[in-house]
Structures are given as structure tokens and as C-alpha cells.
Design a protein around this motif. Structure first.
Motif, short mmCIF file in Angstrom:
data_model
loop_
_atom_site.label_atom_id
_atom_site.label_comp_id
_atom_site.label_asym_id
_atom_site.label_seq_id
_atom_site.Cartn_x
_atom_site.Cartn_y
_atom_site.Cartn_z
N ALA A 4 0.86 -1.19 0.00
CA ALA A 4 0.00 0.00 0.00
C ALA A 4 0.89 1.23 0.00
N VAL A 5 0.48 2.25 -0.75
CA VAL A 5 1.23 3.51 -0.82
C VAL A 5 0.32 4.64 -0.37
N ILE A 89 -0.61 0.42 6.89
CA ILE A 89 -0.64 -0.94 7.44
C ILE A 89 -2.05 -1.51 7.37
N LEU A 90 -3.05 -0.70 7.70
CA LEU A 90 -4.43 -1.19 7.63
C LEU A 90 -4.84 -1.52 6.20
N SER A 91 -4.39 -0.69 5.26
CA SER A 91 -4.74 -0.93 3.86
C SER A 91 -4.04 -2.17 3.32
N ALA A 92 -2.75 -2.31 3.62
CA ALA A 92 -1.99 -3.47 3.12
C ALA A 92 -2.48 -4.77 3.73
N SER A 93 -2.99 -4.73 4.96
CA SER A 93 -3.47 -5.95 5.62
C SER A 93 -4.94 -6.23 5.35
N ALA A 101 -5.90 2.72 -1.41
CA ALA A 101 -4.99 3.87 -1.33
C ALA A 101 -4.94 4.60 -2.67
N SER A 102 -4.98 5.95 -2.61
CA SER A 102 -5.01 6.75 -3.83
C SER A 102 -4.18 8.01 -3.63
N PRO A 103 -3.52 8.49 -4.69
CA PRO A 103 -2.77 9.75 -4.59
C PRO A 103 -3.67 10.96 -4.36
#
Length: 504
Positions: A4-5, A89-93, A101-103
Motif C-alpha cells: 500500500a502507498v 498498514i491497515l490498507s496493506a493488511s 490507497a489513492s494519490p
């Protein structure tokens, strides 16, 4: 593997370069590492984020967690990355259902162990930078008032991590913040009507305000020097929109209130004479703005000027000319704006009573000379108006209703003169170059001959001559004249302390 970024911003002077928080989950022993040139406070975010997530009821992934703060060559400091790391961390998990996740959204905030989102410094530059890219910004509740000063930036404020998660998952959207009225929290500026007598000093304040000139008051204790200096901001026009953002950005990175800048009030800084050179111009291992930058677009008042260490005063010379300060360190350079008006006050001698018409002064000529020589010639050369302020007679001081014009009345004349300057040359008179002075300060033959005689007999430098002409140009603007006449030049000489040369 999951990645996630999350986008956030660093703080580098009054700039906010973008930072991408890349969170990667992989197999292996449970661990969490942060790379990308983090300093100690950033490394400690591991424990803050872990505790905040667990306290808020989320699962901390029992996997290998790698966090990269890109770009890797930009130093990262403070707790401003906590919020982006936690959301990453919440997004990646996979714990943020329905959100990716968005710019388009940036996040800045420090996390408490309870999950509360705490404010950080330097939010306004980040909000301005995010708005230029059309991105929304998520900040702490306490930073919302500051962030919405950046017009065109959509700002969301959350008090707790759970509030932000509910917003991202569209369970309970946060309302977009709107600018608040900040004038109520600002103290009123002192009024010039409070000053009794001192007609010449009041005139000098008006000239300084109209042309942006530096000013030095010299006189015995209690003559009103500090009182007069404190009235100068009230004579200056309100800050324009761009200037408000500049001033508020400096206050933001310094951890100070942005309310005065939001209300359009110009800064007034008055450091004590024990201030160090770093306190005055800025610096430190992580460079911070000094008093000259905090006085940007406003007034820097130095009371008891000879009591400042000489090496401290000498650091003012370059910023007075350039309007900025470049702080160089081994790792990086930081540039801060510092376009301020210098107003200084001093006593004529150590005891303060030299040449006041009484016999109270007990200082020897050598003591007086050494006291006055604490201020170098090059620094005095950069002060346009140098005025003697005599003590008021008792009858003038005690006379009821002897006050003069109010700040509002004088400000009208100042703004009229400023409009003439901006319409003629697009800048204030203090910013005129030598070539521009030749065009807007053309003198007739007799007035030019007078100026040549003054320069020769008083041994004025080229800088002093140019500053003399700038003051004369301001006096002409206050008088509504298109040209500089002999009268304006003579008055400028008087304000320079050169009235006793028999020039008439």
C-alpha cells in the motif's frame, strides 16, 4: 505479499516536499522496520503506531512489515508520518473494506497510544502544496483552522484514528472544513493616538510606513521610543492574500499561531538584547526560522540596540539587503524569507542622559564614544531614518487631550502613497535599484548640486546616497508630487541626521 502507498508531506523550511509511505507485508518472522532516512522520532513511530492500532481495536499483522519513506535521500523528522504509516498498514493488511490507497488524498498527523490524532507543525505549507495538485488533505482537528487558509484545498479533520477509518470506508464521512473567523482571537494593535507630542517622531513613523524604510530612535529613557515603535504595525496596510500565506507558513513551521496572519495583521517581533545570533537569524541542527523570518512582511524592533552583541547585529546586514536568509548545514541548506522593517531604539550614552539639556549625565566622552561605536558603520548605513527623540516636557505629558492623529488617519495617507509607488514602479520605494532610482528620482540641477555637496562633505557611501533618495521619493509620494523637489531632499537629510550642515 501486500503493498500500500499512502501520500504525505515532509517539512523542509517553509516548503513541504511530497513523501510516499510505502508499506509492504511479507512472510517471515514478525517485525517492523522503517527505511528512507528516518531520524529518531520517525523510528519511534513503530511503537506509537502499533499501540494505536491495537488500542483502536485493529489487528496488527503478525508478518514482516517494511515501511519505506520515499524519496530515500530526503531527511524525515518528527511524528508527522504516524497517520500515513497506520493507514498504510491497515490498507496493506486488508482491514479497510471498500477503500484503496489513492494519490488523491494526503495524510499528516501524529498518533497517540490511544489512537488520538495529534497536531504537527508546518501544516499550512503542506496544505498549499496539496491544493496545487488537486489533492485532499487529512489533518488533526487542531490543525484544521490553519490548513483551510490554503484556499482551494479540500481539508478533512479527524480527532481519532477510528473517525478517519469510518470516513475512508464511507461509513461516516467527515465534513470538509471551512475557514473560520480568526479576527476575534487577535489582540488589537496599539494606536498612534496614544502618543502625546513627538511630532517629528510621528512624522518619521509615517515616512517609514509609506516607503518601508528602516528607522532608528535615539533618546533618553522614557522619551517614548518603544511606545512609538509599537505603533508602526498599525500604520501599515493589511497583509495581502499572498503575504498572509507567507507569514502564516513561517508561523506554522515555528509552532506559533497563524491567527494574526489570517486576520491580515503584520508581525511585530521584539527580541531581548540577550538573544543569540541563531535566535535572530535562525539555525540549529534542524534549521528553524529566527526572529528576522518571524518578522517577515512586518516589523523587527530591537530595543537597547547597543546592548546586543556586535557579532549578533552584524548578521542582520545581509538580510536587510536581500530580504532572505540562507542557513547552510553540512547535510542541506534551508532558505527562509526575511523581508522586514528594522526599527531600533537606543540611548545616547550608557546612563541615557547625554545631551538632554540637563546635567544628569555622568559619562565620560570616552565612555560615550565606546558605547555609540558598538553599532558598526555598515549597519548604520542601512538605516534610512535616524532620529533624536527628546524627553517630553511635564506640561505636555500631563496635558489632557493632547493626543495627535489616530493610526487610521495616518494609514490613509500611507496607503495613498503606496498606491502611487505600486502604480509607478510596481514595488515599494525601499526595493528600488540604482537604475530605477535614476528614473523615478530625477533631480533638477540645483537639487542635484545640493546632493553632491552633501555627499562630499558628509562622505556618504553610495548605499547611503541611494537610501537618502529613496526616503526623498517617499516624502514626495506623501506630498502627492511626481518629482522630488529640494524640500523633500532637505527633509530626508534631516531624517538622516544631516540637518546641521547648512545645506539651505
Amino acid at each position: 505479499m501486500s503493498l500500500a502507498v499512502i501520500h504525505t508531506r515532509a517539512q523542509l523550511g517553509v516548503e513541504a516536499p511530497p513523501v510516499a509511505v510505502e508499506v509492504h507485508l511479507s512472510g517471515g518472522l514478525p517485525s517492523m522496520s522503517i527505511v528512507g532516512l528516518p531520524e529518531t522520532a520517525v523510528k519511534e513511530s513503530r511503537e506509537r503506531v502499533r499501540s494505536a492500532l491495537i488500542t483502536a481495536g485493529f489487528d496488527f499483522p503478525q508478518r514482516r512489515v517494511t515501511i519505506n519513506l520515499a524519496p530515500a535521500d530526503l531527511p524525515k523528522e518528527g511524528g508527522r508520518y504516524d497517520l500515513a504509516i497506520a493507514i498504510g498498514i491497515l490498507s496493506a493488511s486488508g482491514q479497510l473494506k471498500g477503500w484503496k490507497a489513492s494519490p488523491a488524498t494526503e495524510m499528516i498527523g501524529e498518533l497517540a497510544l490511544s489512537g488520538d490524532i495529534r497536531p504537527v507543525r508546518g501544516i499550512l505549507p503542506a496544505a498549499v502544496a496539496a491544493g496545487k495538485l488537486g489533492r485532499a488533505l487529512v489533518v488533526a482537528k487542531e490543525n484544521a483552522e490553519e490548513a483551510v487558509m490554503a484556499e482551494g484545498t479540500e481539508v478533512f479533520a479527524a480527532a481519532h484514528l477510528l473517525e478517519l477509518v469510518a470516513h475512508l470506508c464511507r461509513q461516516q464521512p467527515l465534513p470538509a472544513q471551512v475557514p473560520a473567523d480568526c479576527t476575534e482571537s487577535v489582540r488589537p494593535v496599539p494606536d498612534l493616538a496614544d502618543v502625546k507630542g513627538q511630532l517629528q517622531a510621528r512624522r518619521a513613523l509615517e515616512v517609514a510606513a509609506a516607503g518601508g524604510h528602516n528607522l532608528l530612535f535615539s533618546g533618553p529613557p522614557g522619551s517614548g521610543k518603544s511606545m512609538l515603535a509599537a505603533r508602526l504595525p498599525g500604520l501599515l496596510p493589511p497583509l495581502e492574500v499572498g503575504q498572509r500565506l507567507e507569514v502564516a507558513a513561517i508561523a506554522s513551521v515555528s509552532g506559533q499561531s497563524v491567527a494574526p496572519a489570517c486576520a491580515g495583521i503584520r508581525p511585530f517581533r521584539s527580541p531581548h538584547h540577550t538573544a543569540s545570533a541563531i535566535a535572530l537569524v535562525g539555525g540549529g541542527s534542524h534549521p528553524r526560522p529566527g526572529e528576522i523570518s518571524l518578522a517577515h512582511q512586518g516589523v523587527l524592533f530591537l530595543d537597547e540596540l547597543p546592548e546586543f552583541p556586535r557579532r549578533v547585529l552584524e548578521v542582520l546586514r545581509e538580510p536587510l539587503e536581500t530580504g532572505e536568509i540562507l542557513i547552510s548545514r553540512a547535510a542541506r541548506q534551508t532558505r527562509y524569507p526575511a523581508r522586514f522593517q528594522l526599527v531600533a531604539a537606543m540611548n545616547p550614552c550608557p546612563c541615557g542622559y547625554h545631551d538632554d539639556g540637563t546635567d544628569r549625565c555622568l559619562c565620560t566622552p570616552d565612555q560615550i564614544r565606546r558605547y555609540q561605536m558598538k553599532i558598526s558603520g555598515p549597519l548604520l548605513d542601512r538605516i534610512d531614518l535616524q532620529l533624536q527623540v527628546p524627553a517630553l516636557p511635564a506640561e505636555t505629558l500631563l496635558q489632557p487631550g493632547a493626543a495627535g492623529e489616530s493610526s487610521a488617519a495616518v494609514r490613509e495617507r500611507v496607503m495613498a502613497a503606496l498606491e502611487r509607488q505600486l502604480g509607478r514602479q510596481g514595488k515599494m520605494n525601499r526595493e528600488l535599484s540604482g537604475r530605477e532610482l535614476e528614473q523615478v528620482c530625477a533631480l533638477d540641477a540645483s537639487t542635484e548640486a545640493l546632493l553632491v555637496r552633501v555627499m562630499q562633505q558628509s562622505q556618504l557611501s553610495a548605499r547611503a546616497c541611494h537610501r537618502l533618495l529613496r526616503v526623498a521619493r517617499t516624502l514626495a509620494d506623501l506630498a502627492g508630487r511626481d518629482t522630488v523637489a529640494r524640500q523633500q531632499l532637505l527633509e530626508a537629510l534631516a531624517f538622516r541626521g544631516l540637518a546641521g550642515g547648512g545645506w539651505c
